[in-house]
Design a protein around this motif. Structure first.
Motif, PDB file in Angstrom:
ATOM      1  N   UNK A  29      64.097  17.336  46.694  1.00  0.00           N
ATOM      2  CA  UNK A  29      64.036  18.502  45.814  1.00  0.00           C
ATOM      3  C   UNK A  29      64.552  18.194  44.414  1.00  0.00           C
ATOM      4  N   UNK A  30      65.485  17.266  44.303  1.00  0.00           N
ATOM      5  CA  UNK A  30      65.923  16.809  42.982  1.00  0.00           C
ATOM      6  C   UNK A  30      64.742  16.134  42.289  1.00  0.00           C
ATOM      7  N   UNK A  31      64.010  15.305  43.038  1.00  0.00           N
ATOM      8  CA  UNK A  31      62.812  14.656  42.512  1.00  0.00           C
ATOM      9  C   UNK A  31      61.773  15.698  42.091  1.00  0.00           C
ATOM     10  N   UNK A  32      61.584  16.714  42.915  1.00  0.00           N
ATOM     11  CA  UNK A  32      60.562  17.732  42.633  1.00  0.00           C
ATOM     12  C   UNK A  32      60.875  18.528  41.368  1.00  0.00           C
ATOM     13  N   UNK A  33      62.166  18.716  41.042  1.00  0.00           N
ATOM     14  CA  UNK A  33      62.517  19.427  39.808  1.00  0.00           C
ATOM     15  C   UNK A  33      61.918  18.725  38.605  1.00  0.00           C
ATOM     16  N   UNK A  61      59.499  16.338  38.773  1.00  0.00           N
ATOM     17  CA  UNK A  61      58.066  16.151  38.977  1.00  0.00           C
ATOM     18  C   UNK A  61      57.280  17.398  38.554  1.00  0.00           C
ATOM     19  N   UNK A  62      57.801  18.589  38.846  1.00  0.00           N
ATOM     20  CA  UNK A  62      57.105  19.831  38.475  1.00  0.00           C
ATOM     21  C   UNK A  62      56.901  19.919  36.975  1.00  0.00           C
ATOM     22  N   UNK A  63      57.960  19.600  36.222  1.00  0.00           N
ATOM     23  CA  UNK A  63      57.848  19.660  34.758  1.00  0.00           C
ATOM     24  C   UNK A  63      56.761  18.716  34.262  1.00  0.00           C
ATOM     25  N   UNK A  64      56.774  17.484  34.777  1.00  0.00           N
ATOM     26  CA  UNK A  64      55.779  16.496  34.346  1.00  0.00           C
ATOM     27  C   UNK A  64      54.378  16.916  34.782  1.00  0.00           C
ATOM     28  N   UNK A  65      54.245  17.430  35.974  1.00  0.00           N
ATOM     29  CA  UNK A  65      52.935  17.834  36.497  1.00  0.00           C
ATOM     30  C   UNK A  65      52.368  18.988  35.672  1.00  0.00           C
ATOM     31  N   UNK A  66      53.225  19.919  35.266  1.00  0.00           N
ATOM     32  CA  UNK A  66      52.754  21.050  34.451  1.00  0.00           C
ATOM     33  C   UNK A  66      52.280  20.588  33.082  1.00  0.00           C
ATOM     34  N   UNK A  82      50.848  25.142  45.664  1.00  0.00           N
ATOM     35  CA  UNK A  82      50.540  24.237  46.763  1.00  0.00           C
ATOM     36  C   UNK A  82      50.071  22.881  46.242  1.00  0.00           C
ATOM     37  N   UNK A  83      49.276  22.872  45.175  1.00  0.00           N
ATOM     38  CA  UNK A  83      48.785  21.617  44.612  1.00  0.00           C
ATOM     39  C   UNK A  83      49.936  20.782  44.062  1.00  0.00           C
ATOM     40  N   UNK A  84      50.879  21.440  43.410  1.00  0.00           N
ATOM     41  CA  UNK A  84      52.040  20.730  42.861  1.00  0.00           C
ATOM     42  C   UNK A  84      52.872  20.142  44.002  1.00  0.00           C
ATOM     43  N   UNK A  85      53.103  20.921  45.024  1.00  0.00           N
ATOM     44  CA  UNK A  85      53.882  20.454  46.164  1.00  0.00           C
ATOM     45  C   UNK A  85      53.211  19.308  46.893  1.00  0.00           C
ATOM     46  N   UNK A  86      51.906  19.410  47.058  1.00  0.00           N
ATOM     47  CA  UNK A  86      51.171  18.360  47.749  1.00  0.00           C
ATOM     48  C   UNK A  86      51.204  17.066  46.950  1.00  0.00           C
ATOM     49  N   UNK A  87      50.972  17.159  45.634  1.00  0.00           N
ATOM     50  CA  UNK A  87      51.002  15.971  44.783  1.00  0.00           C
ATOM     51  C   UNK A  87      52.404  15.354  44.766  1.00  0.00           C
ATOM     52  N   UNK A  88      53.430  16.199  44.712  1.00  0.00           N
ATOM     53  CA  UNK A  88      54.805  15.702  44.722  1.00  0.00           C
ATOM     54  C   UNK A  88      55.154  15.012  46.024  1.00  0.00           C
TER      55      UNK A  88
END
Length: 145
Positions: A46-50, A52-57, A67-73
């Motif tokens: 979840x630290x990684x996902x914090x 990753x979400x910013x970069x993915x957006x 769901x797409x963000x979570x799957x890619x992460x």
């Protein structure tokens, strides 16, 4: 067929859901949560996902799917080596240490409140039963008379 139900009526009756409204004032079995209690720390993922979400957006501004963000992460996390995951694991460990320190402080403040709540629910219910009891004995079950 007089008065009989058709197959479609039976099928609709099976599919319908009877929702009963929640009764007002009904108490749940859970105790209320303390808003002052520290929240559990995030895991390394979840630290990684914090981040990753910013970069993915930034990379996919039109994608609004959570769901797409979570799957890619998740796929990226699985493909990462232990060395790549190390900074996130270190951050998670640091948060865990802070959480444990906060919990110790929180628990030090709680003893005076817990003394009142140490009485188990069964003891409280037993006292209520003693007060309400009329001396009658009830048998639950099926009996043929």
């Amino acid at each position: 067929m007089k008065g009989g139900k058709s197959k479609s009526d039976t099928r609709n009756a099976k599919l319908s859901v009877n929702k009963k409204p929640a009764k007002a004032g009904r108490k749940s079995g859970k105790a209320a949560k303390d808003p002052n209690k520290p929240k559990r720390p995030a895991s390394a993922f979840f630290v990684f996902m914090e981040e990753f979400r910013e970069q993915y957006k930034k990379d996919h501004p039109k994608n609004k799917s959570v769901a797409a963000v979570g799957k890619a992460g998740g796929e990226k996390w699985k493909s990462m080596s232990e060395a790549d995951k190390a900074p996130y694991v270190a951050k998670a460990e640091k948060r865990k240490v802070e959480y444990e320190k906060d919990m110790k402080n929180y628990n030090r403040r709680q003893p005076e409140e817990e003394e009142e709540s140490e009485k188990s629910m069964s003891e409280v219910n037993d006292e209520d039963d003693d007060e309400e009891g009329s001396g009658e004995v009830f048998f639950w079950g099926c009996f043929d008379f």
